[in-house]
Structure formats: structure tokens, C-alpha cells
Design a protein around this motif. Structure first.
Motif, short mmCIF file in Angstrom:
data_model
loop_
_atom_site.label_atom_id
_atom_site.label_comp_id
_atom_site.label_asym_id
_atom_site.label_seq_id
_atom_site.Cartn_x
_atom_site.Cartn_y
_atom_site.Cartn_z
N ILE A 110 0.87 -1.17 0.00
CA ILE A 110 0.00 0.00 0.00
C ILE A 110 0.90 1.22 0.00
N TRP A 111 0.87 1.99 -1.08
CA TRP A 111 1.78 3.13 -1.19
C TRP A 111 1.00 4.41 -1.43
N PRO A 112 1.53 5.55 -0.94
CA PRO A 112 0.84 6.82 -1.13
C PRO A 112 1.11 7.41 -2.51
N VAL A 113 0.61 6.70 -3.53
CA VAL A 113 0.78 7.16 -4.92
C VAL A 113 -0.60 7.34 -5.54
N GLY A 114 -0.64 7.72 -6.82
CA GLY A 114 -1.91 8.11 -7.43
C GLY A 114 -2.79 6.97 -7.88
N CYS A 115 -2.25 5.76 -7.92
CA CYS A 115 -3.02 4.67 -8.56
C CYS A 115 -2.48 3.32 -8.12
N THR A 154 -3.21 13.95 -6.22
CA THR A 154 -2.71 12.63 -5.80
C THR A 154 -1.55 12.16 -6.65
N CYS A 155 -1.31 12.84 -7.77
CA CYS A 155 -0.30 12.35 -8.72
C CYS A 155 1.10 12.56 -8.15
N THR A 156 1.93 11.52 -8.23
CA THR A 156 3.30 11.59 -7.71
C THR A 156 4.29 11.34 -8.85
N LYS A 294 -9.89 11.25 -2.70
CA LYS A 294 -9.05 10.57 -1.74
C LYS A 294 -8.18 11.52 -0.92
N LYS A 295 -7.57 12.48 -1.60
CA LYS A 295 -6.57 13.30 -0.94
C LYS A 295 -7.14 14.63 -0.44
N SER B 103 -6.41 8.34 8.13
CA SER B 103 -7.28 9.12 7.25
C SER B 103 -6.51 9.66 6.06
N GLN B 104 -5.24 9.33 5.96
CA GLN B 104 -4.42 9.73 4.82
C GLN B 104 -3.79 8.49 4.19
N PRO B 105 -3.56 8.55 2.87
CA PRO B 105 -2.81 7.46 2.23
C PRO B 105 -1.46 7.28 2.91
N LEU B 106 -0.97 6.07 2.94
CA LEU B 106 0.27 5.77 3.65
C LEU B 106 1.04 4.71 2.90
N GLU B 107 2.22 4.35 3.45
CA GLU B 107 3.09 3.35 2.81
C GLU B 107 3.13 2.10 3.68
N CYS B 108 2.57 1.00 3.17
CA CYS B 108 2.60 -0.26 3.94
C CYS B 108 3.40 -1.31 3.19
N TRP B 109 4.34 -1.90 3.89
CA TRP B 109 5.03 -3.11 3.42
C TRP B 109 4.75 -4.17 4.48
#
Lengths: 306, 306
Positions: A110-115, A154-156, A294-295, B103-109
Motif C-alpha cells: 500500500i503506497w501513497p501514490v496516485g493509482c 494525488t499524482c506523484t 481521496k486526498k 485518514s491519509q494514504p500511507l506506505e505499507c510493506w
């Protein structure tokens, strides 16, 4: 028994294409796996799959007893109703972390990217597996769709870099033109039942115990929606009542002007003012620069509801 | 302001070493970040940090207003009490998906492997960043600890492969001997207050609304615990009462015989029978082959409580 991989309810192009791509990757890693969708394809998704001659996944709504991967969501409200009886092997997503839990260790990217497809592009790279031409094409479209051709907040850089590589792999030279073709298909509303428009890109959220629905229609020019707007306003009031919802918000997003008009059906319109500092008039408000549910929309609303 | 990265309450060696390693990696990726721990080091963790001359992270218990990464857990019960006021940037873990949400996008590994440090090893590789010798050493120890020197049911090929590479990077030739040295330190109980032993590797879980604590002591020979066993039995009854818990289970794991004796303090001992098909006698039961809380104990208990 085949594992199933699927995106959220009311699937958008990312949910469809990410399911297909993750199934392809996992198959190549030795798993028996099939992509699925939780509902019918949107016109945009149909256009994308037809353009790259990729078969549409079957619609599946019950997953009890199945091994599953989720893509593009981790919220129970967007998951199948019987997800609790499924065995979640993993989640690939790019949203906030939702309320899905598991009782077994699982695989999350799960990454904080656009898609989601940007994450899956990295998963192919990580596993040193080449992306087939047709899959690269639909993944490219999913990123263009989710990032509104790179215009969304949201675009990175990771999304842009992924698109560059995917365009090359898919043999696409004019990414911008492909994106605009897709958004023209998405903008068409003629002859579409109004409820279908409301639900086209719609998600329910649990905000501090309240059920809140947020839909979004992205068009190349807001005037396209003039003749259906009154019906949309009526229909979100109906949708709010039907589901026992506290609110239903419908974002009408102009991807050229880069902002959204929000249609509001709510037990308490002041949450909009709290969330965005803008005062609704006639249950509508224009939010300049707001393009990403989303953002820009969900986090502010969650704070307003907290 | 520096971001903080930390593992679960009652930190074990993985929680400590994963926080240090992730901080090192993220620093090299340009972030301002400091590792932290939520409680004092165990003797095992002290041994590991001293062996590789790595500084111990500071103990931090309040994270309100901070940017944070979580390692080695995603359960609120194992998180700081004010996690809700922190901004979670990401989670690196190898457990089931817990009830932490954002409540914000995050980075999960989050991967189904034996140790968080195995995931972080892949994150270094993914980012093409070399692991320093001392960090490689402590990551190696974390994997040896979590996988009980590859004997645990949680151990995967990925863990073994990571250890091979980490041992090379750390200049360790006899991985087995390093692991046994570590477990001998872990086995020592003389002079340690009984509550400290109970909490040494202890986690609370929410199982169907009931608060359930599960501790584990891993020793090279169960007889080491003979003289403290009666005190341990008394203390878990006290711990159960103090926290309004439904149950506290303490696993006494023999890493050579490969099984665990479970000491039981519970409002309903039948959950053990339901979970493992074995009948407790005098609030104790031997579970042959059971060494992993995560893979063999928690999922079975969750089913029994459901």
C-alpha cells in the motif's frame, strides 16, 4: 480452487485493471488466480479494455470460503458483504488504511501514490517479470484515469515514471491524447440513467459512525452536466434516504478548470463548511482546485465528522 | 521535526532492530527520522545491540502531533495510547492486519514472512541501498530471534535467504552459533522480577470484544523455568485481574523440544480446548510443535473466541 482478486464496489478503471494486472503477475509467480469485479464496468473501463483487447473480468459478489486479494481499497464498506468469511491473502492499494482486518499474516503493498497500478508496476519490477503489452496498456490507462492525466493532487513522480515505462511497453506514443480520449468517453452522460451516473464512481465511508457516500463525475467541461444536474440533486437525496446515510456528496469535477462543484444531500450541511471553509448555497458549492476525493475530500470530511 | 519510527509495546528484538533499520534506510532516502522504543530493552535486545555496537533507541511513549512509522505491529492494543493524534506515514510489518486505520494514504510493506527485518531487507534492495555492517548484524539477529533460528512455523524461504545475505554483510560465519548465544541470554531468568518475565514478550489482543493477553518465554530448556513457574502462574492471574482481561496465556516455549507449555489464567479455560483440542490440567497444557504465537496461537484463539 482459484484465488480471486478484485477491487471495490462500483469498480472504476483502476479497480478493474489492477485486478487483471495483479492476477497476471501472481499467475506468473505460480498462483492459481482469477480477476473479478464487484459490479458492471463503467463506459470508461469498457473503452479501456476494448482498446487493448483485454477480456472483462466476471462480476462476482460473494466470496465466502475463497482465498482473495483486495486491490484499490481496504475499507469494509467498499468490500463484499461476506468478506469476513473469505481468507484475505493480501491487499494492494494506494488509499488510507481502512478497517479491513485479518486473523492471518498477509501481503500488503500500500503506497501513497496516485493509482494501484503504479504499485503493481513496481511489484512486476521487484519480481523481475515483464509486463505484457496489453496489460501495460490498461495499467497506463488506470493511472491516467486516477491521476486525471497527471493533474490530480494525488499524482506523484512515481505515477509519471510508471506511465512512461508502461507507455513504452504498450507502444503508446501520445499519452496525453489517450487520456483525453478516455475522459471524453467518461464525460458522456446522454442516455445514461441518473442513478447509474451517481453510482458510476461512488464509495460509502464510515465517518465517526455515520454512513457517508461520496460520488464523483469527472468531465472535460461542467456544462456537459447542465441538463442532468437537477435530476442528480434529486437522486442523491433519494440515495441518502434509501441507505440510512447521514450524507451523500456528489463531486462534479471539471478536469480542465481543475475544480469541483459539490452537490449536497446531508442531515447537516455545516460539515461542508467545517471541512472546506466554503458555504453551500442551495445545497451546492464550488471548490476551486479540488479534484481528488481521496486526498482532498475524504481527509477533510473525516476531520469535520470527528 | 523528526519523524519517529517504533515497534510494539514491550519491544522484542525485531521491534527494536526494525525501527533502527527502517530509520537508517529512510534517512538515506532523504527523510529526517529517529528510531524509538515504547519500553525498556529485553536482555536479548541489549545483547544484540552491544554485540554489534549499535546505540539503543530512546524510550518514547507519547507521539501526539508527530509523523510516525510503525514497525512490527498494526494493532491499536500494541500501539501508543495517543496514536490517534499522530500522523501515520507508513507501516512495515509481518503480522495479521490489525485495527490501526488512517485518514491519509500511507506506505505499507506487510508481508507474510517470519520477521519485519526480512521485509526491510527487501526494502533496502528495492531502493538499491547498501545495508551497513552493524545494521545487517542486528537485522540478522532479529530474524534469528523471530524465527527461533529457522525452527518456527513462521519461518519462510525469504527469511532464510535474507539471513544468508545479512550474515555476509555483517561478516558472520556461524549463524547457528550466534542464534544459540542469543537464546542463551534470552533463557536466563535468575534475578529477574517475575512480572518482568511475564511482560518480556507480551501482547494484548482484542478477540471478539474480549481483552486477551498472550506472553511468551522462549528458553533452550524448559527446566530453566521450574523454580519460577509457580510465581509465573500466580502473576498471570494478577495481571488478568488488573487489566480487566478475559484471559492471560503465557507460553513457555522449549526451542529444542519444539513445543510450548501454556500457563492459563482465564474466565473460560474451554477456549484452549476449542482452539487446540487439548485439555488443560491445573490450568496448564503442553502443546507439541507449537512455537509461534502469531501463526499457531493467535489465529486458533481468535477462532475459538469468535
Amino acid at each position: 480452487m482459484s484465488t480471486l482478486v478484485f477491487g471495490h464496489k462500483n469498480p472504476d478503471t483502476d479497480s478493474v485493471c489492477a485486478a487483471i494486472a495483479l492476477a497476471d503477475l501472481k499467475k506468473k509467480l505460480g498462483e492459481t488466480i482469477t480477476p473479478a469485479i464487484q459490479g458492471e464496468l463503467t463506459p470508461e473501463s469498457k473503452f479501456v479494455l476494448e482498446k487493448f483487447k483485454v477480456a472483462a473480468p466476471a462480476v462476482v459478489t460473494s466470496f465466502a470460503g475463497k482465498d482473495v486479494y483486495l486491490v484499490d481499497h481496504s475499507d469494509l464498506a467498499q468490500s463484499p458483504d461476506d468478506l469476513g468469511e473469505a481468507n484475505i491473502l493480501g491487499i494492494v492499494d494506494h488509499h488510507k488504511l481502512g478497517d479491513v482486518t485479518t486473523s492471518q499474516p498477509l501481503e500488503c503493498w500500500i503506497w501513497p501514490v496516485g493509482c494501484t497500478c503504479t504499485v503493481i508496476k513496481s511489484m512486476y519490477d521487484f519480481n523481475k517479470i515483464e509486463i505484457p503489452k496489453d496489460i501495460a496498456g490498461i495499467m497506463l490507462c488506470a493511472i491516467l484515469s486516477d491521476t486525471v492525466i497527471f493533474k490530480s493532487a494525488t499524482c506523484t513522480d512515481a505515477d509519471k515514471k510508471a506511465c512512461e515505462a508502461l507507455a513504452k511497453a504498450a507502444g503508446i506514443t501520445d499519452t496525453q491524447a489517450l487520456g483525453m480520449d478516455m475522459f471524453k468517453v467518461k464525460s458522456a452522460v446522454d442516455g445514461t440513467p441518473v442513478r447509474e451516473l451517481v453510482l458510476r464512481d461512488y464509495k460509502d465511508f464510515n465517518m465517526n459512525g455515520k454512513k457517508v457516500g461520496i460520488g464523483q463525475l469527472e468531465v472535460v467541461d461542467l456544462s456537459i452536466l447542465d441538463k442532468v444536474k437537477a435530476d442528480l440533486e434529486k437522486d442523491i437525496i433519494a440515495l441518502k434516504k434509501e441507505g440510512g446515510r447521514h450524507s451523500v456528496f456528489l463531486l462534479l469535477t471539471d478536469i480542465i478548470k481543475e475544480g469541483s462543484e459539490v452537490l449536497i444531500a446531508s442531515d447537516d450541511e455545516s460539515v461542508i463548511e467545517k471541512a472546506f471553509g466554503a458555504t453551500p448555497k442551495n445545497s451546492k458549492v464550488w471548490l476551486d482546485g479540488v479534484m481528488s476525493r481521496k486526498k482532498q475530500v475524504v481527509p477533510n470530511l473525516e476531520k469535520a465528522f470527528a
